[in-house]
Each structure stands twice: as structure tokens, then as C-alpha cells.
Design a protein around this motif. Structure first.
Motif, PDB file in Angstrom:
ATOM      1  N   ASP A  35      -9.590  -0.011  17.787  1.00  0.00           N
ATOM      2  CA  ASP A  35      -9.544   0.969  16.841  1.00  0.00           C
ATOM      3  C   ASP A  35      -8.877   0.487  16.011  1.00  0.00           C
ATOM      4  O   ASP A  35      -8.645   1.454  14.467  1.00  0.00           O
ATOM      5  N   SER A  36      -7.467   0.084  15.857  1.00  0.00           N
ATOM      6  CA  SER A  36      -6.335  -0.448  15.619  1.00  0.00           C
ATOM      7  C   SER A  36      -6.719  -1.195  14.747  1.00  0.00           C
ATOM      8  O   SER A  36      -6.161  -2.082  13.206  1.00  0.00           O
ATOM      9  N   THR A  37      -7.798  -2.033  14.015  1.00  0.00           N
ATOM     10  CA  THR A  37      -8.049  -3.565  13.380  1.00  0.00           C
ATOM     11  C   THR A  37      -7.686  -3.079  12.013  1.00  0.00           C
ATOM     12  O   THR A  37      -8.363  -3.896  11.097  1.00  0.00           O
ATOM     13  N   CYS A  38      -8.885  -1.732  11.569  1.00  0.00           N
ATOM     14  CA  CYS A  38      -9.131  -1.883  10.532  1.00  0.00           C
ATOM     15  C   CYS A  38      -7.827  -0.965   9.601  1.00  0.00           C
ATOM     16  O   CYS A  38      -7.773   0.074  10.351  1.00  0.00           O
ATOM     17  N   SER A  39      -7.302  -0.424   8.479  1.00  0.00           N
ATOM     18  CA  SER A  39      -6.235   0.230   8.108  1.00  0.00           C
ATOM     19  C   SER A  39      -6.770   1.106   7.634  1.00  0.00           C
ATOM     20  O   SER A  39      -8.392   1.154   7.342  1.00  0.00           O
ATOM     21  N   GLY A  40      -6.009   1.877   7.352  1.00  0.00           N
ATOM     22  CA  GLY A  40      -6.499   3.928   6.856  1.00  0.00           C
ATOM     23  C   GLY A  40      -6.859   4.420   7.250  1.00  0.00           C
ATOM     24  O   GLY A  40      -6.983   4.646   8.852  1.00  0.00           O
ATOM     25  N   ARG A  41      -7.804   5.613   7.516  1.00  0.00           N
ATOM     26  CA  ARG A  41      -8.356   6.384   7.883  1.00  0.00           C
ATOM     27  C   ARG A  41      -9.828   6.647   8.576  1.00  0.00           C
ATOM     28  O   ARG A  41     -10.345   6.097   7.914  1.00  0.00           O
ATOM     29  N   GLU A  42      -9.896   6.990   9.156  1.00  0.00           N
ATOM     30  CA  GLU A  42     -11.272   7.113   9.691  1.00  0.00           C
ATOM     31  C   GLU A  42     -11.703   8.476   9.990  1.00  0.00           C
ATOM     32  O   GLU A  42     -11.495   9.610   9.487  1.00  0.00           O
ATOM     33  N   VAL A  43     -13.291   7.880   8.888  1.00  0.00           N
ATOM     34  CA  VAL A  43     -13.672   9.094   7.950  1.00  0.00           C
ATOM     35  C   VAL A  43     -15.106   9.556   8.750  1.00  0.00           C
ATOM     36  O   VAL A  43     -16.133  10.130   8.735  1.00  0.00           O
ATOM     37  N   LYS A  44     -15.644   8.109   9.612  1.00  0.00           N
ATOM     38  CA  LYS A  44     -17.201   8.606  10.362  1.00  0.00           C
ATOM     39  C   LYS A  44     -16.680   7.498  11.084  1.00  0.00           C
ATOM     40  O   LYS A  44     -16.525   6.567  11.791  1.00  0.00           O
ATOM     41  N   SER A  45     -17.690   8.679  12.545  1.00  0.00           N
ATOM     42  CA  SER A  45     -17.588   7.749  13.793  1.00  0.00           C
ATOM     43  C   SER A  45     -19.581   7.944  13.834  1.00  0.00           C
ATOM     44  O   SER A  45     -20.069   9.212  14.529  1.00  0.00           O
ATOM     45  N   LEU A  46     -20.259   6.924  14.469  1.00  0.00           N
ATOM     46  CA  LEU A  46     -21.171   6.311  14.244  1.00  0.00           C
ATOM     47  C   LEU A  46     -21.070   6.082  15.895  1.00  0.00           C
ATOM     48  O   LEU A  46     -22.263   4.680  16.421  1.00  0.00           O
ATOM     49  N   PRO A  47     -21.491   7.091  16.980  1.00  0.00           N
ATOM     50  CA  PRO A  47     -22.160   6.826  18.486  1.00  0.00           C
ATOM     51  C   PRO A  47     -23.706   6.630  18.267  1.00  0.00           C
ATOM     52  O   PRO A  47     -24.705   7.054  17.909  1.00  0.00           O
ATOM     53  N   PHE A  48     -23.751   5.932  19.741  1.00  0.00           N
ATOM     54  CA  PHE A  48     -24.748   5.366  19.440  1.00  0.00           C
ATOM     55  C   PHE A  48     -24.952   5.134  21.696  1.00  0.00           C
ATOM     56  O   PHE A  48     -23.787   5.176  21.974  1.00  0.00           O
ATOM     57  N   THR A  49     -26.919   4.740  21.782  1.00  0.00           N
ATOM     58  CA  THR A  49     -26.490   4.999  23.531  1.00  0.00           C
ATOM     59  C   THR A  49     -25.811   3.717  23.732  1.00  0.00           C
ATOM     60  O   THR A  49     -25.451   3.942  25.029  1.00  0.00           O
ATOM     61  N   THR A  50     -25.438   1.994  23.743  1.00  0.00           N
ATOM     62  CA  THR A  50     -24.320   1.836  23.820  1.00  0.00           C
ATOM     63  C   THR A  50     -22.787   1.446  22.901  1.00  0.00           C
ATOM     64  O   THR A  50     -22.345   0.276  24.047  1.00  0.00           O
ATOM     65  N   GLY A  51     -22.946   1.835  22.643  1.00  0.00           N
ATOM     66  CA  GLY A  51     -21.172   1.778  21.867  1.00  0.00           C
ATOM     67  C   GLY A  51     -20.999   2.968  20.713  1.00  0.00           C
ATOM     68  O   GLY A  51     -22.014   4.445  20.193  1.00  0.00           O
ATOM     69  N   THR A  52     -20.140   2.205  19.946  1.00  0.00           N
ATOM     70  CA  THR A  52     -19.850   3.136  18.614  1.00  0.00           C
ATOM     71  C   THR A  52     -19.830   2.900  17.294  1.00  0.00           C
ATOM     72  O   THR A  52     -18.601   1.846  17.451  1.00  0.00           O
ATOM     73  N   VAL A  53     -19.961   3.308  16.243  1.00  0.00           N
ATOM     74  CA  VAL A  53     -19.524   2.103  14.845  1.00  0.00           C
ATOM     75  C   VAL A  53     -18.582   2.702  14.656  1.00  0.00           C
ATOM     76  O   VAL A  53     -18.323   4.389  14.207  1.00  0.00           O
ATOM     77  N   HIS A  54     -16.988   2.714  13.646  1.00  0.00           N
ATOM     78  CA  HIS A  54     -16.180   3.158  13.704  1.00  0.00           C
ATOM     79  C   HIS A  54     -15.730   3.095  12.036  1.00  0.00           C
ATOM     80  O   HIS A  54     -15.989   2.011  11.522  1.00  0.00           O
ATOM     81  N   VAL A  55     -15.941   3.932  11.252  1.00  0.00           N
ATOM     82  CA  VAL A  55     -15.618   3.795   9.586  1.00  0.00           C
ATOM     83  C   VAL A  55     -14.369   3.992   9.656  1.00  0.00           C
ATOM     84  O   VAL A  55     -14.066   5.415   9.623  1.00  0.00           O
ATOM     85  N   TYR A  56     -13.561   2.937   8.490  1.00  0.00           N
ATOM     86  CA  TYR A  56     -12.346   3.797   8.133  1.00  0.00           C
ATOM     87  C   TYR A  56     -12.719   3.769   6.629  1.00  0.00           C
ATOM     88  O   TYR A  56     -13.239   2.909   6.025  1.00  0.00           O
ATOM     89  N   LYS A  57     -11.706   4.355   5.586  1.00  0.00           N
ATOM     90  CA  LYS A  57     -11.625   4.182   4.183  1.00  0.00           C
ATOM     91  C   LYS A  57     -10.486   4.325   3.633  1.00  0.00           C
ATOM     92  O   LYS A  57      -9.579   4.973   4.189  1.00  0.00           O
ATOM     93  N   ARG A  58      -9.667   3.245   2.222  1.00  0.00           N
ATOM     94  CA  ARG A  58      -8.559   3.374   2.300  1.00  0.00           C
ATOM     95  C   ARG A  58      -8.529   2.596   1.017  1.00  0.00           C
ATOM     96  O   ARG A  58      -9.193   1.109   0.844  1.00  0.00           O
ATOM     97  N   ASP A  59      -8.347   3.679  -0.383  1.00  0.00           N
ATOM     98  CA  ASP A  59      -7.563   2.700  -1.590  1.00  0.00           C
ATOM     99  C   ASP A  59      -9.329   2.264  -2.250  1.00  0.00           C
ATOM    100  O   ASP A  59      -9.053   0.343  -2.714  1.00  0.00           O
ATOM    101  N   GLY A  60     -10.560   2.349  -1.601  1.00  0.00           N
ATOM    102  CA  GLY A  60     -11.988   2.047  -2.396  1.00  0.00           C
ATOM    103  C   GLY A  60     -12.005   0.725  -1.098  1.00  0.00           C
ATOM    104  O   GLY A  60     -13.232   0.671  -1.804  1.00  0.00           O
ATOM    105  N   TYR A  61     -11.765   1.144  -0.353  1.00  0.00           N
ATOM    106  CA  TYR A  61     -12.266  -0.367   0.588  1.00  0.00           C
ATOM    107  C   TYR A  61     -12.693   1.222   1.791  1.00  0.00           C
ATOM    108  O   TYR A  61     -12.241   1.547   1.896  1.00  0.00           O
ATOM    109  N   VAL A  62     -13.635   0.203   2.226  1.00  0.00           N
ATOM    110  CA  VAL A  62     -14.218   0.697   3.757  1.00  0.00           C
ATOM    111  C   VAL A  62     -14.628  -0.569   4.601  1.00  0.00           C
ATOM    112  O   VAL A  62     -14.850  -1.537   3.978  1.00  0.00           O
ATOM    113  N   CYS A  63     -13.970   0.058   5.472  1.00  0.00           N
ATOM    114  CA  CYS A  63     -14.207  -0.976   6.415  1.00  0.00           C
ATOM    115  C   CYS A  63     -14.772  -0.665   8.069  1.00  0.00           C
ATOM    116  O   CYS A  63     -14.362   1.081   8.081  1.00  0.00           O
ATOM    117  N   ALA A  64     -15.111  -1.390   8.731  1.00  0.00           N
ATOM    118  CA  ALA A  64     -16.093  -1.054  10.008  1.00  0.00           C
ATOM    119  C   ALA A  64     -16.220  -1.697  10.986  1.00  0.00           C
ATOM    120  O   ALA A  64     -16.150  -3.283  10.757  1.00  0.00           O
TER     121      ALA A  64
END
Length: 129
Positions: A35-64
């Protein structure tokens, strides 16, 4: 060579071995902290049956990134981020701890995020508008 020089060299060798051993112990801990490999703050978490997608945002950039529910073995994983009006950016393959991070410049545009681990997957539709 006198006994003082031998002791100094042996001490230096022991210090190098100790340092490399401590480094080897520290590296797996950082690899698991995906979870620490994306900079910014986590704005969304999308869980599913086998894992989770973590979405981060900072200064106009979105990282997942996608993390599996059961890390530690190689398995198929993917993560995709697309800013509206641009092409999607994807990272996919057989990974142990996470797929990604994938970063796009979104500015104030909506983004679409998707991810998969094994047979499970999730897609967000347009978010962060």
C-alpha cells in the motif's frame, strides 16, 4: 600481519555480514507493504473476491495497485487506470504481492479503474469526477 590487524579485519567482516543480514530481513517487510508504493492519500478501495484495488490521488495524479487476499505465491494480477479521454495504462502479469502501481495524470477528469487477481476482478466505472 599482527594480531591487531587480524582482529580489525575479522571485526569488519562480521560488521558487513551483520549489516547484510539485517538488510535481507528488512527487504521482505517492505515488499509486503504494498500500500505504500503509491504516493498521496487513498481515496477509494475496491474489494472483490480474490483481492482489492487501492486508488490514491495526489496533485492531479491518480495511482492504483491491486493486492491479493492471499499474498506470497505467484499468481496472475492486473491493474488498469484510465483518465477520461486518454488511453488506459495497465500492469499485468504473474506477481507475488501486487500489480502496479500504475499512475496517470487525470487533472480534474474522471478515471476508470479495474483490477484482477486470479479468477476474481472488479471494475469501477467512471469515478473521482
Amino acid at each position: 600481519m599482527d594480531s591487531g590487524a587480524i582482529r580489525r579485519r575479522a571485526g569488519l567482516g562480521l560488521a558487513v555480514l551483520t549489516g547484510s543480514g539485517l538488510l535481507a530481513l528488512a527487504v521482505p517487510g517492505t515488499a509486503q507493504a504494498a500500500d505504500s508504493t503509491c504516493s498521496g492519500r487513498e481515496v477509494k478501495s475496491l474489494p472483490f473476491t480474490t483481492g482489492t484495488v487501492h486508488v490514491y490521488k495526489r496533485d492531479g495524479y491518480v495511482c492504483a495497485l491491486t493486492t491479493p487476499d492471499q499474498p506470497g505465491r505467484k499468481q496472475f494480477m492486473s491493474v488498469t487506470v484510465q483518465a477520461r479521454g486518454n488511453r488506459p495504462v495497465t500492469d499485468k502479469g504473474r506477481f507475488t504481492y501486487h500489480a502496479g502501481p500504475v499512475t496517470v495524470h487525470a487533472g480534474h477528469r474522471c478515471v476508470r479503474v479495474s483490477g484482477a487477481v486470479g479468477s476474481g476482478s472488479v471494475s469501477s466505472g467512471w469515478i473521482l469526477c
